[in-house]
Design a protein around this motif. Structure first.
Motif, PDB file in Angstrom:
ATOM      1  N   ALA A  85       0.842  -1.204   0.000  1.00  0.00           N
ATOM      2  CA  ALA A  85       0.000   0.000   0.000  1.00  0.00           C
ATOM      3  C   ALA A  85       0.875   1.250   0.000  1.00  0.00           C
ATOM      4  O   ALA A  85       0.611   2.200  -0.743  1.00  0.00           O
ATOM      5  N   ALA A  86       1.930   1.224   0.813  1.00  0.00           N
ATOM      6  CA  ALA A  86       2.843   2.372   0.855  1.00  0.00           C
ATOM      7  C   ALA A  86       3.556   2.547  -0.488  1.00  0.00           C
ATOM      8  O   ALA A  86       3.708   3.667  -0.982  1.00  0.00           O
ATOM      9  N   LYS A  87       3.970   1.440  -1.096  1.00  0.00           N
ATOM     10  CA  LYS A  87       4.680   1.500  -2.368  1.00  0.00           C
ATOM     11  C   LYS A  87       3.824   2.145  -3.454  1.00  0.00           C
ATOM     12  O   LYS A  87       4.317   2.927  -4.271  1.00  0.00           O
ATOM     13  N   TRP A  88       2.551   1.820  -3.485  1.00  0.00           N
ATOM     14  CA  TRP A  88       1.663   2.301  -4.545  1.00  0.00           C
ATOM     15  C   TRP A  88       0.833   3.505  -4.122  1.00  0.00           C
ATOM     16  O   TRP A  88      -0.058   3.950  -4.855  1.00  0.00           O
ATOM     17  N   GLY A  89       1.098   4.048  -2.955  1.00  0.00           N
ATOM     18  CA  GLY A  89       0.408   5.261  -2.514  1.00  0.00           C
ATOM     19  C   GLY A  89      -1.036   5.049  -2.081  1.00  0.00           C
ATOM     20  O   GLY A  89      -1.832   5.975  -2.099  1.00  0.00           O
ATOM     21  N   VAL A  90      -1.368   3.844  -1.664  1.00  0.00           N
ATOM     22  CA  VAL A  90      -2.726   3.551  -1.202  1.00  0.00           C
ATOM     23  C   VAL A  90      -2.824   3.938   0.273  1.00  0.00           C
ATOM     24  O   VAL A  90      -2.029   3.497   1.089  1.00  0.00           O
ATOM     25  N   GLU A  91      -3.786   4.774   0.604  1.00  0.00           N
ATOM     26  CA  GLU A  91      -3.912   5.252   1.975  1.00  0.00           C
ATOM     27  C   GLU A  91      -4.866   4.418   2.817  1.00  0.00           C
ATOM     28  O   GLU A  91      -4.869   4.524   4.035  1.00  0.00           O
ATOM     29  N   ASN A  92      -5.692   3.606   2.182  1.00  0.00           N
ATOM     30  CA  ASN A  92      -6.654   2.776   2.910  1.00  0.00           C
ATOM     31  C   ASN A  92      -5.908   1.641   3.616  1.00  0.00           C
ATOM     32  O   ASN A  92      -5.262   0.825   2.966  1.00  0.00           O
ATOM     33  N   PRO A  93      -6.000   1.558   4.954  1.00  0.00           N
ATOM     34  CA  PRO A  93      -5.292   0.494   5.669  1.00  0.00           C
ATOM     35  C   PRO A  93      -5.940  -0.880   5.517  1.00  0.00           C
ATOM     36  O   PRO A  93      -5.350  -1.887   5.882  1.00  0.00           O
ATOM     37  N   VAL A  94      -7.141  -0.928   4.950  1.00  0.00           N
ATOM     38  CA  VAL A  94      -7.856  -2.202   4.798  1.00  0.00           C
ATOM     39  C   VAL A  94      -7.571  -2.766   3.406  1.00  0.00           C
ATOM     40  O   VAL A  94      -7.832  -2.116   2.397  1.00  0.00           O
ATOM     41  N   PRO A  95      -7.030  -3.999   3.339  1.00  0.00           N
ATOM     42  CA  PRO A  95      -6.755  -4.587   2.031  1.00  0.00           C
ATOM     43  C   PRO A  95      -8.048  -4.806   1.231  1.00  0.00           C
ATOM     44  O   PRO A  95      -9.113  -5.032   1.812  1.00  0.00           O
ATOM     45  N   PRO A  96      -7.957  -4.759  -0.106  1.00  0.00           N
ATOM     46  CA  PRO A  96      -9.154  -4.920  -0.941  1.00  0.00           C
ATOM     47  C   PRO A  96      -9.891  -6.237  -0.690  1.00  0.00           C
ATOM     48  O   PRO A  96     -11.118  -6.275  -0.693  1.00  0.00           O
ATOM     49  N   TRP A  97      -9.162  -7.312  -0.454  1.00  0.00           N
ATOM     50  CA  TRP A  97      -9.825  -8.602  -0.232  1.00  0.00           C
ATOM     51  C   TRP A  97     -10.682  -8.561   1.025  1.00  0.00           C
ATOM     52  O   TRP A  97     -11.728  -9.193   1.089  1.00  0.00           O
ATOM     53  N   LYS A  98     -10.271  -7.805   2.039  1.00  0.00           N
ATOM     54  CA  LYS A  98     -11.038  -7.718   3.278  1.00  0.00           C
ATOM     55  C   LYS A  98     -12.344  -6.986   3.036  1.00  0.00           C
ATOM     56  O   LYS A  98     -13.400  -7.392   3.520  1.00  0.00           O
ATOM     57  N   THR A  99     -12.296  -5.927   2.257  1.00  0.00           N
ATOM     58  CA  THR A  99     -13.503  -5.179   1.926  1.00  0.00           C
ATOM     59  C   THR A  99     -14.474  -6.054   1.134  1.00  0.00           C
ATOM     60  O   THR A  99     -15.674  -6.062   1.395  1.00  0.00           O
ATOM     61  N   SER A 100     -13.945  -6.824   0.180  1.00  0.00           N
ATOM     62  CA  SER A 100     -14.792  -7.719  -0.615  1.00  0.00           C
ATOM     63  C   SER A 100     -15.417  -8.798   0.260  1.00  0.00           C
ATOM     64  O   SER A 100     -16.594  -9.129   0.107  1.00  0.00           O
ATOM     65  N   LEU A 101     -14.634  -9.347   1.183  1.00  0.00           N
ATOM     66  CA  LEU A 101     -15.146 -10.377   2.080  1.00  0.00           C
ATOM     67  C   LEU A 101     -16.249  -9.809   2.965  1.00  0.00           C
ATOM     68  O   LEU A 101     -17.290 -10.437   3.160  1.00  0.00           O
ATOM     69  N   ASP A 102     -16.030  -8.615   3.501  1.00  0.00           N
ATOM     70  CA  ASP A 102     -17.059  -7.986   4.335  1.00  0.00           C
ATOM     71  C   ASP A 102     -18.336  -7.747   3.531  1.00  0.00           C
ATOM     72  O   ASP A 102     -19.439  -7.944   4.037  1.00  0.00           O
ATOM     73  N   GLY A 103     -18.188  -7.315   2.286  1.00  0.00           N
ATOM     74  CA  GLY A 103     -19.355  -7.089   1.433  1.00  0.00           C
ATOM     75  C   GLY A 103     -20.121  -8.376   1.172  1.00  0.00           C
ATOM     76  O   GLY A 103     -21.355  -8.394   1.199  1.00  0.00           O
ATOM     77  N   LEU A 104     -19.389  -9.457   0.920  1.00  0.00           N
ATOM     78  CA  LEU A 104     -20.031 -10.751   0.697  1.00  0.00           C
ATOM     79  C   LEU A 104     -20.774 -11.197   1.956  1.00  0.00           C
ATOM     80  O   LEU A 104     -21.926 -11.665   1.881  1.00  0.00           O
ATOM     81  N   CYS A 105     -20.150 -11.027   3.104  1.00  0.00           N
ATOM     82  CA  CYS A 105     -20.812 -11.398   4.359  1.00  0.00           C
ATOM     83  C   CYS A 105     -22.063 -10.557   4.592  1.00  0.00           C
ATOM     84  O   CYS A 105     -23.085 -11.081   5.041  1.00  0.00           O
ATOM     85  N   ASP A 106     -21.989  -9.264   4.271  1.00  0.00           N
ATOM     86  CA  ASP A 106     -23.170  -8.408   4.405  1.00  0.00           C
ATOM     87  C   ASP A 106     -24.297  -8.873   3.487  1.00  0.00           C
ATOM     88  O   ASP A 106     -25.457  -8.906   3.885  1.00  0.00           O
ATOM     89  N   ALA A 107     -23.953  -9.244   2.255  1.00  0.00           N
ATOM     90  CA  ALA A 107     -24.969  -9.710   1.307  1.00  0.00           C
ATOM     91  C   ALA A 107     -25.622 -10.996   1.815  1.00  0.00           C
ATOM     92  O   ALA A 107     -26.847 -11.147   1.748  1.00  0.00           O
TER      93      ALA A 107
END
Length: 73
Positions: A32-54
């Motif tokens: 994340a630091a290398k590519w300038g991503v400021e979100n501390p949550v990895p993309p896979w975690k967000t996708s997993l949370d979304g799937l669980c919400d659905a």
């Protein structure tokens, strides 16, 4: 390769692909630091949370923890 049944805990499962990622130092905080991503949550975690919400909103018969149970976990 060990399996979850060997120790009874998922922490002891060896996954070669994940070991190589760590050996190459491609962990989320570093990448994340290398590519300038400021979100501390990895993309896979967000996708997993979304799937669980659905699944939670679908009220399926599966034993899926709701948002509060997942958050508290």
């Amino acid at each position: 390769m060990s399996t979850a049944g060997d120790s009874g805990a998922i922490e002891h499962v060896d996954i070669e692909a994940l070991k190589h990622i760590v050996q190459r130092n491609q962990t989320w905080p570093r990448m994340a630091a290398k590519w300038g991503v400021e979100n501390p949550v990895p993309p896979w975690k967000t996708s997993l949370d979304g799937l669980c919400d659905a699944l939670d909103h679908a009220s399926c018969a599966a034993d899926v923890p709701n948002f509060k149970e997942r958050r508290d976990g």
